[in-house]
Design an enzyme around this catalytic site. Structure first.
Site, PDB file in Angstrom:
ATOM      1  N   GLU A 123       0.854  -1.201   0.000  1.00 13.05           N
ATOM      2  CA  GLU A 123       0.000   0.000   0.000  1.00 13.05           C
ATOM      3  C   GLU A 123       0.886   1.246   0.000  1.00 13.05           C
ATOM      4  O   GLU A 123       2.071   1.166   0.337  1.00 13.05           O
ATOM      5  CB  GLU A 123      -0.911  -0.002   1.237  1.00 13.05           C
ATOM      6  CG  GLU A 123      -0.136   0.051   2.542  1.00 13.05           C
ATOM      7  CD  GLU A 123      -1.009  -0.266   3.760  1.00 13.05           C
ATOM      8  OE1 GLU A 123      -1.761   0.621   4.166  1.00 13.05           O
ATOM      9  OE2 GLU A 123      -0.895  -1.383   4.299  1.00 13.05           O
ATOM     10  N   LYS A 125       2.740   4.660   1.078  1.00 17.25           N
ATOM     11  CA  LYS A 125       3.159   5.282   2.334  1.00 17.25           C
ATOM     12  C   LYS A 125       2.846   6.771   2.213  1.00 17.25           C
ATOM     13  O   LYS A 125       3.536   7.514   1.513  1.00 17.25           O
ATOM     14  CB  LYS A 125       4.656   5.048   2.562  1.00 17.25           C
ATOM     15  CG  LYS A 125       5.159   5.625   3.868  1.00 17.25           C
ATOM     16  CD  LYS A 125       6.588   5.148   4.112  1.00 17.25           C
ATOM     17  CE  LYS A 125       7.228   5.641   5.371  1.00 17.25           C
ATOM     18  NZ  LYS A 125       6.961   6.958   5.817  1.00 17.25           N
ATOM     19  N   CYS A 442       5.073  41.346 -30.337  1.00 16.39           N
ATOM     20  CA  CYS A 442       6.297  41.461 -29.533  1.00 16.39           C
ATOM     21  C   CYS A 442       7.156  40.218 -29.743  1.00 16.39           C
ATOM     22  O   CYS A 442       8.363  40.283 -29.801  1.00 16.39           O
ATOM     23  CB  CYS A 442       5.933  41.608 -28.060  1.00 16.39           C
ATOM     24  SG  CYS A 442       7.369  41.562 -26.992  1.00 16.39           S
TER      25      CYS A 442
HETATM   26  S1  IVH Z   1       2.092   1.142   9.056  1.00 19.64           S
HETATM   27  C1  IVH Z   1       2.833  -0.557  13.164  1.00 19.64           C
HETATM   28  N1  IVH Z   1       1.255   2.029   6.729  1.00 19.64           N
HETATM   29  O1  IVH Z   1       4.887   6.201   7.967  1.00 19.64           O
HETATM   30  C2  IVH Z   1       2.549  -0.043  11.786  1.00 19.64           C
HETATM   31  N2  IVH Z   1       2.465   3.539   8.108  1.00 19.64           N
HETATM   32  O2  IVH Z   1       7.765   6.345   8.489  1.00 19.64           O
HETATM   33  C3  IVH Z   1       3.206   1.224  11.515  1.00 19.64           C
HETATM   34  N3  IVH Z   1       2.724   5.783   7.158  1.00 19.64           N
HETATM   35  O3  IVH Z   1       4.665   6.055  11.438  1.00 19.64           O
HETATM   36  C4  IVH Z   1       2.673   2.030  10.452  1.00 19.64           C
HETATM   37  N4  IVH Z   1       1.582   5.414   5.310  1.00 19.64           N
HETATM   38  O4  IVH Z   1       2.875   7.413  10.152  1.00 19.64           O
HETATM   39  C5  IVH Z   1       1.922   2.328   7.862  1.00 19.64           C
HETATM   40  N5  IVH Z   1       0.412   2.691   4.674  1.00 19.64           N
HETATM   41  C6  IVH Z   1       1.074   2.981   5.787  1.00 19.64           C
HETATM   42  C7  IVH Z   1       1.602   4.264   6.017  1.00 19.64           C
HETATM   43  C8  IVH Z   1       2.310   4.493   7.190  1.00 19.64           C
HETATM   44  C9  IVH Z   1       2.254   6.314   6.017  1.00 19.64           C
HETATM   45  C10 IVH Z   1       3.520   6.522   8.133  1.00 19.64           C
HETATM   46  C11 IVH Z   1       3.188   6.205   9.557  1.00 19.64           C
HETATM   47  C12 IVH Z   1       4.469   5.691  10.131  1.00 19.64           C
HETATM   48  C13 IVH Z   1       5.489   6.332   9.223  1.00 19.64           C
HETATM   49  C14 IVH Z   1       6.835   5.646   9.258  1.00 19.64           C
END
Ligand code: IVH
Length: 686
Positions: A123, A125, A442
């Site tokens: 998925e 991030k 121009c």
């Molecule tokens: S899972 C225990 N899934 O990225 C599970 N995090 O750099 C932890 N984040 O702290 C998180 N998209 O704030 C997860 N699809 C996603 C995410 C995601 C963004 C953020 C989240 C995490 C940070 C880490």
């Protein structure tokens, strides 16, 4: 204290003093980020600094500082509130390439004692701020930031401003949903407009804006943000998802309850059996990145099965059952050194940002497009500012905003032109896009030079200097005048009888160029080489083009609602010039190419070309490649989509596939090397 910069860190961190300095810098940067949201380092530089510290700590385990921020969630700098989390809200470990993902898979397998049997989810991030949102009996009662992972800040004041996180659910569910809040690109633009109207500083980028907006409790205005859940946990001991639910099933339950999840984004949530398939989905999401309406900084891969997640367990900062595949930064900080203004063919004044060179997504960026004076003011840009520069896929880099917290005292507002930078005349400021009051007159030199270019009338030798001389002498007032120039006029402009005779010969030859080139030479907005070819092929004659109304114009492939009326209007405005061209004996018909028979090697095929050509095609520019495709019976496309038959693309020297190649792989489009393509169309080469 000795200060150390990220770029230096990897190479110079040789001793304890350097390590201490790097730790101090890391703390300073993350405190600034969680404080006013203006980080002095961009993500890429921050990641490099952090990696350098981690590398040093691994090499010197006995010397690791007890309070090293690398061991803490949010690097220990996020404001810790007083709300205890139901269960720890953790971060994610990162990998940066396919080998890193494989290594993570191996360590997961080691922890489980067998290959993961429940598959993986993949998925996006989301690049925002993590929050936990508590629903009781279907009502959103509290939103808590991540904080240090155990305690967070209560930011419930934003309830009601976050799309995807409704105040009231259609079902009386009790649960805690976890996910990311962020500004979509559109919300970010609106937020900065609202802030400017209130005399507040613009946000440097959507993520910094989110962090600041969650914390700001007493703003006189509210800014809309969006939420996507990536997890959920039980609240008050009330069961939510069925026991043993997989990650995908949990998110489906969240969506059923009425909260938006990562599965509902255009990037989606994919369930795959193996890590190799997960890597393919990572590539596919990465290829979608430029088109997503929000920022992502990576792709998250998770073990899908709840039992396997429990067996893999957690470290102090992150779960062992999930990993973030970080994508290269598409946003960097750099310094805005200057803004230059150029007058386009239609008289529009186009600003360009001149930047301190910065490496962005594999290329060095020194210039970026800016929109117009109003936009420059909205973004509050000052010369000398540190600015965020953003680039996605093939899109030209653009300046996103100034990092106002880093503005030096010497910075000055970007000066706006007071006279046309081309002719020194008056500027028409009646619209957001300023124009020279003389309009296209121009820009006449640029237009004539363009018309004489290789892909249009191909009048060899008629460059800038002679064009300027002809215009100054009053011999050329539009493109049609070129065809009634006498040899004497050309001799006077070029300063030599020999050159004058040669130019006259070239102009005579240009009279019989195909209609597509003649039409293109008119410089009508939105009708470059490919579009002109399509228009000419569709209508066959200039007369037919002139007679076309908007509905007929829309029948041309690639011309839609927006373009059609503009083209029709401009053709009408150019009536006199076209009449003059006809009178001068310029060809007004399009020769029937062999492709009309539809039986070339590319019959019914749509071909997209990207990157530099090689082998027999080495010297062909994009326009010549398009001609070749059409000669071979195919259609040239500009972006890879479900209609694409072939992508012609040389393997990249760095081994990193282009976004077009990744998209082609995802859609199952056949990718041909320039050499293979040359073989396919061999009969039409030369
Ligand atoms: S899972 C225990 N899934 O990225 C599970 N995090 O750099 C932890 N984040 O702290 C998180 N998209 O704030 C997860 N699809 C996603 C995410 C995601 C963004 C953020 C989240 C995490 C940070 C880490």
């Amino acid at each position: 204290m000795k200060s150390i910069h990220a770029d230096e860190a990897l190479s110079v961190m040789s001793g304890r003093e350097d390590y201490d300095a790097a730790l101090a810098r890391l703390r300073e940067v993350s405190q600034a980020y969680y404080g006013d949201g203006d980080s002095p380092l961009d993500d890429a530089a921050y990641d490099r600094l952090r990696l350098a510290v981690l590398a040093w700590e691994q090499a010197h385990p006995d010397e690791v500082a007890a309070d090293s921020p690398t061991g803490l969630v949010g690097d220990g700098a996020a404001p810790v509130g007083d709300v205890a989390h139901t269960t720890r809200l953790l971060s994610l470990d990162n990998v940066f390439d396919p080998a890193g993902l494989v290594a993570w898979g191996t360590s997961l397998q080691r922890r489980l004692g067998h290959e993961p049997a429940g598959g993986f989810t993949v998925e996006p991030k989301m690049d925002g701020a993590a929050v936990a949102a508590r629903y009781r009996a279907g009502r959103l009662e509290q939103i808590v930031t991540r904080g240090n992972g155990t305690h967070g800040e209560d930011v419930s004041h934003v309830i009601g401003t976050i799309e995807g996180l409704p105040e009231q659910l259609p079902v009386p569910a009790t649960f805690e949903v976890r996910g990311e809040v962020l500004f979509t690109r559109e919300q970010f633009e609106t937020a900065n407009e609202v802030r400017t109207a209130h005399g507040a500083q613009v946000f440097a980028n959507p993520r910094n804006g989110t962090a600041g907006t969650l914390r700001a409790k007493d703003r006189p205005y509210r800014l809309a943000m969006t939420f996507w859940a990536y997890g959920a946990v039980e609240l008050d001991g009330v069961a939510f998802a069925p026991s043993g639910a997989t990650h995908a099933e949990t998110l489906a339950a969240v969506a059923d309850a009425g909260v938006r999840t990562t599965a509902g984004t255009p990037a989606g949530l994919h369930v795959v059996a193996t890590l190799a398939e997960a890597q393919q989905k990572v590539d596919a999401i990465a290829a979608l990145r430029p088109d997503l309406p929000f920022g992502i900084d990576g792709v998250v891969i998770k073990a899908n099965d709840a039992g396997e997640q429990a067996a893999a367990g957690f470290g102090s900062r992150f779960p062992h059952w999930a990993i973030a595949f970080k994508l290269p930064a598409v946003e960097r900080h750099t310094v805005l050194k200057d803004v230059t203004w150029e007058v386009g063919r239609t008289g529009v004044l186009a600003p360009t940002a001149i930047l301190e060179p910065v490496d962005l997504d594999g290329s060095t960026v020194t210039r970026a497009t800016l929109h117009n004076p109003a936009d420059i003011r909205r973004r509050d840009l000052h010369l000398g500012d540190t600015v965020t520069v953003y680039k996605a896929g093939d899109i030209i880099p653009r300046v996103q905003a100034a990092v106002v917290g880093l503005r030096p005292d010497t910075a000055q507002e970007v000066p706006l032109p007071t006279a046309c930078p081309n002719c020194g005349g008056e500027i028409d400021k009646s619209q957001e896009r300023w124009r020279c009051a003389k309009g296209s007159a121009c820009a006449l030199p640029a237009l004539i030079e363009y018309a004489a270019g290789r892909d249009m009338l191909d009048i060899d030798g008629l460059g800038k200097t002679y064009v300027n001389a002809l215009i100054e002498a009053g011999a050329v007032t539009d493109v049609a005048d070129l065809f009634v120039l006498t040899e004497e006029q050309l001799t006077a402009a070029s300063g030599s009888a020999k050159r004058g005779a040669k130019l006259a010969e070239q102009i005579a030859a240009a009279r019989s160029r195909p209609l597509s080139r003649v039409f293109c030479a008119l410089g009508i907005l939105g009708t470059g080489r490919s579009m002109s070819r399509r228009i000419a092929a569709h209508f066959g004659t200039m007369d037919a083009i002139r007679q076309a109304d908007t509905a007929l114009m829309k029948e041309v492939d690639g011309i839609g609602e927006e373009k059609a009326p503009v083209i029709v209007e401009q053709v009408a405005l150019l009536a006199q010039v076209i009449d003059k061209l006809v009178e001068a004996g310029v060809n007004m018909t399009e020769p029937q190419e062999p492709k009309a028979t539809g039986d070339g090697p590319l019959a019914d095929a749509t071909v997209v070309v990207t990157g530099k050509m090689s082998g027999p095609l080495e010297n062909l520019g994009r326009s010549e490649m398009n001609t070749l495709i059409e000669k071979a019976g195919g259609k040239a496309g500009s972006s890879v989509n479900s209609k694409t038959t072939y992508l012609v693309c040389a393997p990249s020297p760095s081994g990193k596939p282009s976004s077009k190649a990744l998209k082609a792989a995802d859609l199952g489009v056949t990718v041909l090397t320039p050499e293979a393509f040359a073989e396919l169309v061999a009969d039409h080469l030369g």
